[in-house]
Design an enzyme around this catalytic site. Structure first.
Site, PDB file in Angstrom:
ATOM      1  N   LEU A  31      11.473  -5.839  10.923  1.00  0.00           N
ATOM      2  CA  LEU A  31      11.078  -6.419   9.627  1.00  0.00           C
ATOM      3  C   LEU A  31      11.096  -5.431   8.472  1.00  0.00           C
ATOM      4  CD1 LEU A  31       8.418  -9.032  10.726  1.00  0.00           C
ATOM      5  CD2 LEU A  31      10.539  -9.472   9.456  1.00  0.00           C
ATOM      6  N   ALA A  91       2.974  -2.823  15.656  1.00  0.00           N
ATOM      7  CA  ALA A  91       3.647  -3.599  16.707  1.00  0.00           C
ATOM      8  C   ALA A  91       5.158  -3.503  16.478  1.00  0.00           C
ATOM      9  CB  ALA A  91       3.193  -5.051  16.716  1.00  0.00           C
ATOM     10  N   PHE A  92       5.942  -3.857  17.499  1.00  0.00           N
ATOM     11  CA  PHE A  92       7.395  -3.620  17.400  1.00  0.00           C
ATOM     12  C   PHE A  92       8.050  -4.417  16.286  1.00  0.00           C
ATOM     13  CE2 PHE A  92       9.929  -7.227  18.731  1.00  0.00           C
ATOM     14  CZ  PHE A  92       9.031  -8.054  19.382  1.00  0.00           C
ATOM     15  N   LYS A  93       7.382  -5.478  15.816  1.00  0.00           N
ATOM     16  CA  LYS A  93       8.016  -6.319  14.793  1.00  0.00           C
ATOM     17  C   LYS A  93       8.298  -5.556  13.502  1.00  0.00           C
ATOM     18  CE  LYS A  93       6.474 -10.642  16.796  1.00  0.00           C
ATOM     19  NZ  LYS A  93       5.666 -10.144  17.929  1.00  0.00           N
ATOM     20  N   ASP A  94       7.589  -4.431  13.298  1.00  0.00           N
ATOM     21  CA  ASP A  94       7.901  -3.605  12.130  1.00  0.00           C
ATOM     22  C   ASP A  94       9.324  -3.046  12.189  1.00  0.00           C
ATOM     23  OD1 ASP A  94       5.363  -3.787  10.910  1.00  0.00           O
ATOM     24  OD2 ASP A  94       4.577  -2.164  12.165  1.00  0.00           O
TER      25      ASP A  94
END
Ligand SMILES: *Cc1c(COP(=O)(O)O)cnc(C)c1O
Length: 468
Positions: A116, A110-113
């Site tokens: 993060l 997901a884009f949160k990688d």
């Protein structure tokens, strides 16, 4: 670079303190004192550079003065080295002036990688330089927890405890967390709901002596560094598709307003952006606001796009701060009113000013499934339910003639296999590096939904370690 709180009464901080503190002490969110500018010439000079090279150029002014300034380029390189696509954020064409930007090539799909993987490294290095350590504590209903765990695993200066509701997250989401067996990673399956998990985390943060003893910290999307790292892919898309000569409309499946706020930040820096489309599911507080001018809370309902099942979009406060001409006291007052009355308006002129750039569009579960199927039939691309909302919103909101539409594909379809299968009859496979996810051993501790039980567990696990 210096950072100000949106509520105006917390001290101004440098980058490193902004990174480590997350939320400001006055309850506000940090924003940069001024927007660094990318001129037309700067944008042209980014052509042909790799994603990490563009990332360093875009973020350099934001981290100026940090203890890790010298090693920043290396940290950015490391952050994206493990992604499974050479382009990092590849663009796929859907129609002549319509593109998808795939933001699911990191470790948890997901884009949160994208933010993060960098933020975990920044935390670790700043803490190491200062001789400090922190304990990250967070609650997750799915995506955020796994991205945070992957970001913090094996980092010497960090322990991470992630609470999830026992038996109430999908198998893929749970396994992405519980199969990480690094010794600094602690999964807690709480016998309760996501709200119970969140209440426990809030109670732990409110226990100031506990908080100070273990250096509690958070990596949720209120952290400025996450926004900073998300600005990069908007600039990347723009440069790849012809900025500064061409202009853009971004369609962003939205929950906490962090991702679309990063697009707004890119525009403030000089990317030619005409319009920002905020896609919502049935949890449509933002769409209702852009339509009618009133921000009114409602109950959260479960949908096929769970990462957008949110009622209060915390990052919206960052936009308000600019809308109120950076008057922190006025923002503090209006946010206080919102909390008390569960609804608020900001005046017609401010609403109209926001509507010049932003437009909301709501997509229900049935329309989401139809869109997944239509897009598969028309283009051969299998997309996840969050992305489908973005694509449909993009197709339905008018944009200026010639404005190139880019929809942010925020998750890999294999992360939400049931919805994709219901829509298309096809089962989306996990990418090869995660193909054995269902064979890997899991590790989690099941605890009752009680703050005391979780506090005692954390103390026990951290016996002998403390924040310097
Ligand atoms: C977190 C998330 C969103 C929402 O992003 P915000 O920055 O909170 O608006 C959308 N889609 C997916 C797949 C997510 O994981």
């Amino acid at each position: 670079m210096k950072y100000l709180s949106t509520r105006g009464s917390a001290p101004t901080l440098n980058f490193d303190d902004t990174l480590l503190s997350g939320l400001a002490r006055d309850g506000g969110l940090y924003v940069p004192e001024s927007w660094p500018k990318l001129t037309r010439e700067d944008l042209k000079s980014l052509r042909g550079l790799s994603y990490p090279e563009i990332a360093v150029r875009v973020m350099a002014p934001f981290i100026a003065g940090s203890l890790i300034e010298d090693e920043f380029e290396k940290l950015v390189g490391d952050a994206y080295a493990g992604f499974d696509h050479e382009a990092i954020a590849p663009l796929k064409q859907l129609a002549p002036d319509s593109w998808l930007c795939e933001l699911f090539h990191g470790p948890t799909l997901a884009f949160k990688d994208y933010p993060l993987q960098l933020v975990g490294r920044l935390f670790d290095r700043v803490l190491a330089k200062r001789g400090q350590r922190v304990t990250i504590v967070g609650a997750t209903s799915g995506d955020t927890g796994s991205a945070a765990i992957e970001a913090c695993r094996d980092k010497d200066s960090i322990d991470i405890f992630i609470l999830h509701p026992h038996g109430r997250v999908s198998d893929v989401q749970r396994r992405q967390m519980t199969t990480v067996t690094s010794s600094n990673v602690h999964n807690i399956a709480v016998e309760g709901t996501f709200d119970d998990c969140q209440d426990i985390v809030k109670a732990l943060f409110a226990d100031l002596s506990f908080r100070d003893q273990y250096g509690l910290s958070a990596v949720n999307s209120i952290n400025w560094a996450r926004i900073m790292a998300q600005i990069v892919y908007y600039v990347w898309c723009g440069v790849a598709l012809g900025a500064p000569e061409r202009r853009f409309t971004f369609s962003v499946p939205t929950g906490n307003f962090g991702n679309v706020y990063a697009a707004y930040a890119a525009r403030n820096m000089g990317l030619p952006v005409d319009k920002l489309i905020v896609g919502s599911n049935a949890n449509d507080i933002l769409t209702r606001f852009f339509e009618g001018g009133e921000m009114a809370m409602a109950e959260v309902v479960g949908t096929l796009s769970p990462s957008m099942d949110i009622q209060i979009s915390s990052n919206f406060e960052r936009l308000l701060f600019d809308t109120y001409k950076r008057d922190g006291a006025a923002v503090a007052k209006v946010m206080e009113k919102f909390r008390k009355d569960r609804k608020v308006s900001f005046g017609k002129a401010r609403w109209q000013a926001m509507r010049k750039l932003f437009e909301g569009y709501r997509v229900g579960d049935n329309a989401t499934k139809t869109a997944i199927n239509d897009i598969y039939e028309n283009t051969g691309e299998l997309i996840d339910p969050h992305t489908a909302i973005g694509v449909l919103a993009g197709e339905n909101v008018a944009r200026p003639e010639g404005s190139v539409l880019v929809t942010m594909a925020t998750a890999h379809p294999a992360k939400f296999p049931r919805a994709v299968e219901e829509a298309t009859g096809l089962h989306p496979d996990l990418p090869p590096r995660l193909a054995d996810l269902f064979e890997r051993p899991e590790r989690a501790d099941v605890l009752p939904a009680q703050t005391n039980a979780v506090r005692a567990f954390i103390s026990e696990q951290l016996a002998g370690k403390s924040a310097a």
